[in-house]
Design a protein around this motif. Structure first.
Motif, PDB file in Angstrom:
ATOM      1  N   GLY A  25       3.346  -2.606   9.297  1.00 35.75           N
ATOM      2  CA  GLY A  25       4.566  -2.022   9.838  1.00 35.75           C
ATOM      3  C   GLY A  25       5.394  -3.014  10.623  1.00 35.75           C
ATOM      4  N   ALA A  26       5.150  -4.327  10.404  1.00 32.99           N
ATOM      5  CA  ALA A  26       5.936  -5.361  11.067  1.00 32.99           C
ATOM      6  C   ALA A  26       6.448  -6.335  10.017  1.00 32.99           C
ATOM      7  CB  ALA A  26       5.093  -6.047  12.137  1.00 32.99           C
ATOM      8  N   GLU A  27       6.441  -7.651  10.344  1.00 34.39           N
ATOM      9  CA  GLU A  27       7.055  -8.626   9.445  1.00 34.39           C
ATOM     10  C   GLU A  27       6.324  -8.765   8.114  1.00 34.39           C
ATOM     11  OE1 GLU A  27       5.844  -9.142  12.754  1.00 34.39           O
ATOM     12  OE2 GLU A  27       6.152 -11.284  12.867  1.00 34.39           O
ATOM     13  N   ASP A  28       5.055  -8.359   8.051  1.00 39.81           N
ATOM     14  CA  ASP A  28       4.334  -8.581   6.809  1.00 39.81           C
ATOM     15  C   ASP A  28       4.752  -7.638   5.684  1.00 39.81           C
ATOM     16  OD1 ASP A  28       3.113  -6.362   7.866  1.00 39.81           O
ATOM     17  OD2 ASP A  28       1.151  -7.280   8.114  1.00 39.81           O
ATOM     18  N   VAL A  29       5.848  -6.926   5.883  1.00 39.64           N
ATOM     19  CA  VAL A  29       6.468  -6.225   4.764  1.00 39.64           C
ATOM     20  C   VAL A  29       6.863  -7.234   3.686  1.00 39.64           C
ATOM     21  CG1 VAL A  29       8.822  -6.315   5.667  1.00 39.64           C
ATOM     22  CG2 VAL A  29       8.177  -4.473   4.114  1.00 39.64           C
ATOM     23  N   ILE A  30       6.975  -8.504   4.051  1.00 40.02           N
ATOM     24  CA  ILE A  30       7.222  -9.561   3.071  1.00 40.02           C
ATOM     25  C   ILE A  30       6.138  -9.547   1.996  1.00 40.02           C
ATOM     26  CG2 ILE A  30       7.180 -12.077   2.744  1.00 40.02           C
ATOM     27  CD1 ILE A  30       8.648 -12.380   5.338  1.00 40.02           C
ATOM     28  N   LEU A  31       4.911  -9.302   2.401  1.00 38.55           N
ATOM     29  CA  LEU A  31       3.813  -9.233   1.439  1.00 38.55           C
ATOM     30  C   LEU A  31       4.048  -8.124   0.427  1.00 38.55           C
ATOM     31  CD1 LEU A  31       0.762  -9.593   3.855  1.00 38.55           C
ATOM     32  CD2 LEU A  31       1.849 -11.399   2.500  1.00 38.55           C
ATOM     33  N   VAL A  32       4.526  -6.989   0.921  1.00 40.35           N
ATOM     34  CA  VAL A  32       4.827  -5.867   0.027  1.00 40.35           C
ATOM     35  C   VAL A  32       5.941  -6.258  -0.935  1.00 40.35           C
ATOM     36  CG1 VAL A  32       5.609  -3.471  -0.098  1.00 40.35           C
ATOM     37  CG2 VAL A  32       4.086  -4.191   1.760  1.00 40.35           C
ATOM     38  N   ASP A  33       6.969  -6.923  -0.411  1.00 35.13           N
ATOM     39  CA  ASP A  33       8.095  -7.348  -1.245  1.00 35.13           C
ATOM     40  C   ASP A  33       7.620  -8.276  -2.359  1.00 35.13           C
ATOM     41  OD1 ASP A  33      11.265  -7.507  -1.256  1.00 35.13           O
ATOM     42  OD2 ASP A  33      10.529  -9.546  -1.579  1.00 35.13           O
ATOM     43  N   MET A  34       6.800  -9.249  -2.024  1.00 38.37           N
ATOM     44  CA  MET A  34       6.321 -10.201  -3.019  1.00 38.37           C
ATOM     45  C   MET A  34       5.334  -9.564  -3.991  1.00 38.37           C
ATOM     46  SD  MET A  34       5.671 -13.625  -0.721  1.00 38.37           S
ATOM     47  CE  MET A  34       7.000 -14.505   0.105  1.00 38.37           C
ATOM     48  N   ALA A  35       4.388  -8.796  -3.459  1.00 41.23           N
ATOM     49  CA  ALA A  35       3.322  -8.243  -4.296  1.00 41.23           C
ATOM     50  C   ALA A  35       3.837  -7.211  -5.295  1.00 41.23           C
ATOM     51  CB  ALA A  35       2.239  -7.618  -3.417  1.00 41.23           C
ATOM     52  N   THR A  36       4.762  -6.366  -4.877  1.00 36.14           N
ATOM     53  CA  THR A  36       5.258  -5.335  -5.792  1.00 36.14           C
ATOM     54  C   THR A  36       6.117  -5.925  -6.906  1.00 36.14           C
ATOM     55  OG1 THR A  36       7.109  -4.892  -4.263  1.00 36.14           O
ATOM     56  CG2 THR A  36       5.172  -3.466  -4.103  1.00 36.14           C
ATOM     57  N   LYS A  37       6.672  -7.116  -6.696  1.00 35.26           N
ATOM     58  CA  LYS A  37       7.410  -7.789  -7.771  1.00 35.26           C
ATOM     59  C   LYS A  37       6.446  -8.348  -8.812  1.00 35.26           C
ATOM     60  CE  LYS A  37      11.353  -9.013  -4.846  1.00 35.26           C
ATOM     61  NZ  LYS A  37      12.039 -10.085  -4.074  1.00 35.26           N
ATOM     62  N   ILE A  38       5.208  -8.587  -8.397  1.00 32.69           N
ATOM     63  CA  ILE A  38       4.175  -9.083  -9.308  1.00 32.69           C
ATOM     64  C   ILE A  38       3.465  -7.921  -9.997  1.00 32.69           C
ATOM     65  CG2 ILE A  38       1.982 -10.333  -9.414  1.00 32.69           C
ATOM     66  CD1 ILE A  38       3.049 -11.923  -6.920  1.00 32.69           C
ATOM     67  N   ASP A  39       3.125  -6.907  -9.211  1.00 33.19           N
ATOM     68  CA  ASP A  39       2.454  -5.713  -9.736  1.00 33.19           C
ATOM     69  C   ASP A  39       2.981  -4.490  -8.977  1.00 33.19           C
ATOM     70  OD1 ASP A  39       0.843  -3.676 -10.595  1.00 33.19           O
ATOM     71  OD2 ASP A  39      -1.048  -4.550  -9.880  1.00 33.19           O
ATOM     72  N   PRO A  40       3.867  -3.709  -9.591  1.00 31.84           N
ATOM     73  CA  PRO A  40       4.453  -2.542  -8.919  1.00 31.84           C
ATOM     74  C   PRO A  40       3.420  -1.512  -8.488  1.00 31.84           C
ATOM     75  CG  PRO A  40       5.676  -3.097 -10.909  1.00 31.84           C
ATOM     76  CD  PRO A  40       4.430  -3.906 -10.941  1.00 31.84           C
ATOM     77  N   ASN A  41       2.218  -1.595  -9.052  1.00 33.30           N
ATOM     78  CA  ASN A  41       1.173  -0.615  -8.735  1.00 33.30           C
ATOM     79  C   ASN A  41       0.101  -1.167  -7.797  1.00 33.30           C
ATOM     80  OD1 ASN A  41       2.233   1.458 -10.495  1.00 33.30           O
ATOM     81  ND2 ASN A  41       1.496   0.229 -12.213  1.00 33.30           N
ATOM     82  N   VAL A  42       0.371  -2.306  -7.180  1.00 36.87           N
ATOM     83  CA  VAL A  42      -0.605  -2.883  -6.270  1.00 36.87           C
ATOM     84  C   VAL A  42      -0.898  -1.909  -5.128  1.00 36.87           C
ATOM     85  CG1 VAL A  42       1.126  -4.039  -4.815  1.00 36.87           C
ATOM     86  CG2 VAL A  42      -1.195  -4.982  -4.973  1.00 36.87           C
ATOM     87  N   GLN A  43      -2.155  -1.871  -4.692  1.00 33.45           N
ATOM     88  CA  GLN A  43      -2.534  -1.015  -3.563  1.00 33.45           C
ATOM     89  C   GLN A  43      -1.915  -1.548  -2.273  1.00 33.45           C
ATOM     90  OE1 GLN A  43      -6.525   0.655  -2.815  1.00 33.45           O
ATOM     91  NE2 GLN A  43      -7.218  -0.493  -4.617  1.00 33.45           N
ATOM     92  N   VAL A  44      -1.378  -0.647  -1.470  1.00 37.78           N
ATOM     93  CA  VAL A  44      -0.851  -0.992  -0.153  1.00 37.78           C
ATOM     94  C   VAL A  44      -1.414   0.008   0.847  1.00 37.78           C
ATOM     95  CG1 VAL A  44       1.207  -1.260   1.275  1.00 37.78           C
ATOM     96  CG2 VAL A  44       1.284  -1.912  -1.155  1.00 37.78           C
ATOM     97  N   PHE A  45      -1.953  -0.489   1.951  1.00 35.89           N
ATOM     98  CA  PHE A  45      -2.458   0.432   2.972  1.00 35.89           C
ATOM     99  C   PHE A  45      -1.967   0.013   4.346  1.00 35.89           C
ATOM    100  CE2 PHE A  45      -5.699  -2.855   3.168  1.00 35.89           C
ATOM    101  CZ  PHE A  45      -6.077  -2.896   4.505  1.00 35.89           C
ATOM    102  N   CYS A  46      -1.960   0.983   5.246  1.00 35.99           N
ATOM    103  CA  CYS A  46      -1.485   0.765   6.610  1.00 35.99           C
ATOM    104  C   CYS A  46      -2.393   1.540   7.560  1.00 35.99           C
ATOM    105  CB  CYS A  46      -0.038   1.262   6.728  1.00 35.99           C
ATOM    106  SG  CYS A  46       0.724   0.991   8.344  1.00 35.99           S
ATOM    107  N   LEU A  47      -2.716   0.954   8.688  1.00 42.79           N
ATOM    108  CA  LEU A  47      -3.544   1.639   9.679  1.00 42.79           C
ATOM    109  C   LEU A  47      -2.662   2.525  10.553  1.00 42.79           C
ATOM    110  CD1 LEU A  47      -5.874  -1.304  10.804  1.00 42.79           C
ATOM    111  CD2 LEU A  47      -6.300   0.445   9.055  1.00 42.79           C
TER     112      LEU A  47
END
Length: 239
Positions: free
Chosen positions: A36-58
């Motif tokens: 929920g902070a700056e590492d949304v960059i990871l989501v941006d990059m990963a979903t461009k590689i695999d739109p179905n990649v697992q994403v979780f948040c505590l």
């Protein structure tokens, strides 16, 4: 077993998204940890590689309202599912009954983080072969200066071999925000209010000019080791 030395050498001069692509292609059970902070960059990059990649948040139950709104914004922006890992109800009720809601101001944050963060994360990690995190060396000089791009994660209690990828390990905060602006990546509105490192609402505050970002976390505690234990190598005095 992965050859970690070789992987770290091979990707030392490559882009973070190259490492993310490698990680996704080489692990059947892998997920992106989104705080929920700056590492949304990871989501941006990963979903461009695999739109179905697992994403979780505590979801500790103590996040800022702006953080919950941000998580929902990210979910809709990338059209993804975000798995919210919550504290185990019985353990949380027992802890709150015994210690109240603000015990961390008196006896430190580790016990509360253990119930609200570490246990839910452990529950998730036991289902994975690897996870991708937003750790950076410049986030905490006392504990994160030796972060590798890829490492074996000896997370307590998980048991099986678990790999952790830190694609942004060598990035600075300035590079993070340059990427956010160039690619129009969503970000938490709290950043506009002076917050840099964002955690639970009672344990996070804005920082003053020239203060390090971790000085906004658990500010009532002394020392440089401002960690909650999410990353095994950062657990100080564990055991």
């Amino acid at each position: 077993m992965l050859d970690l030395t070789q992987i770290n050498q091979d990707f030392a001069d490559k882009r973070p998204k190259d490492l993310i692509k490698y990680a996704i292609e080489n692990h059947g059970k892998i997920a992106v940890s989104f705080s929920g902070a700056e590492d949304v960059i990871l989501v941006d990059m990963a979903t461009k590689i695999d739109p179905n990649v697992q994403v979780f948040c505590l979801d500790t139950g103590r996040l800022h309202a702006e953080t919950y709104q941000f998580i929902e914004k990210v979910r809709k922006h990338y059209n993804i599912q975000i798995e919210l890992m919550s504290p185990e109800q019985a353990a949380l009720e027992a802890f709150s009954k015994e210690k109240g809601l603000f015990s961390f101001y008196e006896d430190g944050h580790k016990e509360c983080c253990g119930v609200r963060k570490i246990a839910p994360l452990k529950r998730k990690l036991t289902t994975l072969d690897a996870w991708i995190t937003g750790q950076r060396k410049d986030q905490s000089p006392g504990t994160r200066t030796e972060i590798a791009l890829c490492e074996e994660d000896n997370f307590p209690g998980v048991g099986e071999v678990l790999y952790k990828y830190n694609p942004l390990a060598n990035w600075t905060s300035a590079q993070v925000w340059e990427y956010i602006k160039i690619f129009d990546v969503p970000f938490n509105e709290l950043h506009n209010q002076g917050y840099i490192s964002i955690g639970c609402e009672p344990c996070t505050r804005p920082v003053l000019p020239n203060q390090h970002e971790r000085e906004g976390r658990w500010w009532w505690e002394g020392g440089d080791h401002k960690e909650c234990g999410l990353h095994a190598g950062n657990i100080i005095g564990k055991g």
